[in-house]
Scaffold this motif. Structure first.
Motif, PDB file in Angstrom:
ATOM      1  N   THR A  57       0.665  -1.341  -0.077  1.00 20.01           N
ATOM      2  CA  THR A  57      -0.062   0.050  -0.138  1.00 20.01           C
ATOM      3  C   THR A  57       0.788   1.189   0.114  1.00 20.01           C
ATOM      4  O   THR A  57       1.665   1.413   1.014  1.00 20.01           O
ATOM      5  CB  THR A  57      -0.845  -0.252   1.168  1.00 20.01           C
ATOM      6  N   TRP A  58       0.367   2.111  -0.829  1.00 22.93           N
ATOM      7  CA  TRP A  58       1.519   3.387  -1.099  1.00 22.93           C
ATOM      8  C   TRP A  58       0.273   4.474  -0.907  1.00 22.93           C
ATOM      9  O   TRP A  58      -0.254   5.080  -1.894  1.00 22.93           O
ATOM     10  CB  TRP A  58       2.250   3.383  -2.174  1.00 22.93           C
TER      11      TRP A  58
ATOM     12  N   ARG B   8      -2.987  -6.103  -3.864  1.00 24.66           N
ATOM     13  CA  ARG B   8      -3.585  -7.378  -2.971  1.00 24.66           C
ATOM     14  C   ARG B   8      -3.317  -8.381  -3.657  1.00 24.66           C
ATOM     15  O   ARG B   8      -3.485  -8.695  -4.943  1.00 24.66           O
ATOM     16  CB  ARG B   8      -4.908  -7.210  -2.780  1.00 24.66           C
ATOM     17  N   PHE B   9      -2.619  -9.458  -3.008  1.00 28.20           N
ATOM     18  CA  PHE B   9      -2.374 -10.935  -3.409  1.00 28.20           C
ATOM     19  C   PHE B   9      -3.114 -11.775  -2.625  1.00 28.20           C
ATOM     20  O   PHE B   9      -3.132 -11.696  -1.370  1.00 28.20           O
ATOM     21  CB  PHE B   9      -1.074 -11.156  -3.086  1.00 28.20           C
ATOM     22  N   ARG B  10      -3.464 -12.962  -2.905  1.00 27.12           N
ATOM     23  CA  ARG B  10      -4.002 -14.157  -2.434  1.00 27.12           C
ATOM     24  C   ARG B  10      -3.401 -15.363  -3.068  1.00 27.12           C
ATOM     25  O   ARG B  10      -3.197 -15.297  -4.329  1.00 27.12           O
ATOM     26  CB  ARG B  10      -5.620 -14.302  -2.426  1.00 27.12           C
TER      27      ARG B  10
ATOM     28  N   LEU C   8       4.911 -16.135  -1.481  1.00 29.87           N
ATOM     29  CA  LEU C   8       3.293 -16.303  -1.660  1.00 29.87           C
ATOM     30  C   LEU C   8       3.184 -16.613  -3.208  1.00 29.87           C
ATOM     31  O   LEU C   8       3.526 -15.742  -4.225  1.00 29.87           O
ATOM     32  CB  LEU C   8       2.866 -15.004  -1.475  1.00 29.87           C
ATOM     33  N   ARG C   9       2.641 -17.807  -3.618  1.00 26.05           N
ATOM     34  CA  ARG C   9       2.358 -18.097  -5.055  1.00 26.05           C
ATOM     35  C   ARG C   9       0.777 -17.703  -5.249  1.00 26.05           C
ATOM     36  O   ARG C   9      -0.010 -18.416  -4.771  1.00 26.05           O
ATOM     37  CB  ARG C   9       2.479 -19.632  -5.116  1.00 26.05           C
ATOM     38  N   PRO C  10       0.670 -16.567  -5.876  1.00 23.63           N
ATOM     39  CA  PRO C  10      -0.775 -16.052  -6.089  1.00 23.63           C
ATOM     40  C   PRO C  10      -1.605 -16.638  -6.961  1.00 23.63           C
ATOM     41  O   PRO C  10      -1.055 -17.273  -7.907  1.00 23.63           O
ATOM     42  CB  PRO C  10      -0.395 -14.335  -6.568  1.00 23.63           C
ATOM     43  N   HIS C  11      -2.834 -16.662  -6.587  1.00 23.67           N
ATOM     44  CA  HIS C  11      -3.866 -17.322  -7.536  1.00 23.67           C
ATOM     45  C   HIS C  11      -4.931 -15.994  -7.858  1.00 23.67           C
ATOM     46  O   HIS C  11      -5.682 -16.073  -8.958  1.00 23.67           O
ATOM     47  CB  HIS C  11      -4.596 -18.389  -7.056  1.00 23.67           C
TER      48      HIS C  11
ATOM     49  N   LEU D 156      -5.171  -4.831  -8.527  1.00 22.25           N
ATOM     50  CA  LEU D 156      -4.527  -3.667  -8.504  1.00 22.25           C
ATOM     51  C   LEU D 156      -5.565  -2.576  -8.186  1.00 22.25           C
ATOM     52  O   LEU D 156      -6.453  -2.372  -8.697  1.00 22.25           O
ATOM     53  CB  LEU D 156      -3.590  -3.392  -9.738  1.00 22.25           C
ATOM     54  N   TRP D 157      -5.270  -1.726  -7.032  1.00 21.36           N
ATOM     55  CA  TRP D 157      -6.230  -0.655  -6.751  1.00 21.36           C
ATOM     56  C   TRP D 157      -5.775   0.847  -6.973  1.00 21.36           C
ATOM     57  O   TRP D 157      -4.420   1.002  -6.558  1.00 21.36           O
ATOM     58  CB  TRP D 157      -6.636  -0.874  -5.301  1.00 21.36           C
TER      59      TRP D 157
END
Length: 230
Positions: free
Chosen positions: A105-106, A114-116, A188-191, A195-196
């Protein structure tokens, strides 16, 4: 980029540039890397993004969700990563339940990522390479701190630091301090990657990459793109 203006109600207006589909990089990795580099550049040039690699990491255990902020030490097409004592609270939570979420977050740039996904441990060779590049004092701290465990006071912690500083003196070599057995890294291997971009009147941009294949973050064919309402 200008900062938000305060309205008479005292609320901050988000006057960021946002993010359109036409501006988006072809892959999640390229877009994430672009924003990370822009945040780092802004800190160097303007100075209002004091820790551009600050990564909030959320885990879960039997008591529910848990979150803390670490530093993102790795970013490649496999995903973002960080280092930690694997016997710490987050280390134990990740071992038991590898489901992981994280965010960059900037606020001054009105941007967030955000990553999940799923956590995996870094290989020992990768951990050793990173550890040897840390400042000597940070390597000593990895030995002195039993992360997440209670301590009687700061004096006890500093005494442990002095003990290991004597044990592993600074000779200016990358192998002065060995890697503690319990110290490692997590990727973290994202699925899912969101991008906000903040916009005026709260009509923010939310563009989401969702995994549809087995490729990494730089494989465009393994991701689909959608837009969410703010």
């Amino acid at each position: 980029m200008t900062k938000g203006d305060h309205h008479e109600t005292g609320r901050l207006e988000y006057v960021g540039e946002g993010l359109s589909e036409g501006e988006l990089a072809p892959t999640p990795f390229q877009q994430v890397s672009r924003w990370v580099e822009e945040a780092r550049a802004r800190q160097r040039e303007v100075g209002d993004v004091p820790e551009p690699d600050a990564l909030s990491v959320a885990t879960v255990d039997d008591d529910g969700p848990d979150v803390r902020t670490v530093l993102m030490r790795f970013l490649d097409p496999r995903g973002p990563g960080f280092v930690t004592n694997l016997t710490s609270t987050k280390g134990r939570q990740i071992t038991a339940r590898p489901q992981l979420a994280a965010s960059l977050t900037w606020p001054t740039m009105f941007r967030a990522i955000r990553f999940r996904g799923t956590a995996e441990l870094l290989g020992r060779a990768e951990v050793e390479d990173y550890f040897s590049a840390r400042p000597w004092g940070a390597r000593i701290s990895a030995w002195a701190s039993h992360q997440s465990q209670p301590v009687a006071g700061r004096a006890q912690l500093e005494a442990a630091y002095r003990e290991y500083a004597v044990r592993f003196p600074d000779r200016g070599r990358p192998d002065d301090v060995p890697v503690p057995e319990q110290w490692g890294g997590v990727r973290l291997r994202p699925h899912r990657v969101e991008l906000w971009g903040g916009r005026i009147n709260r009509l923010h941009d939310r563009l989401v990459f969702t995994r549809t294949g087995d490729g990494d973050l730089d494989d465009a064919s393994s991701w689909s793109l959608s837009r969410l309402q703010p």
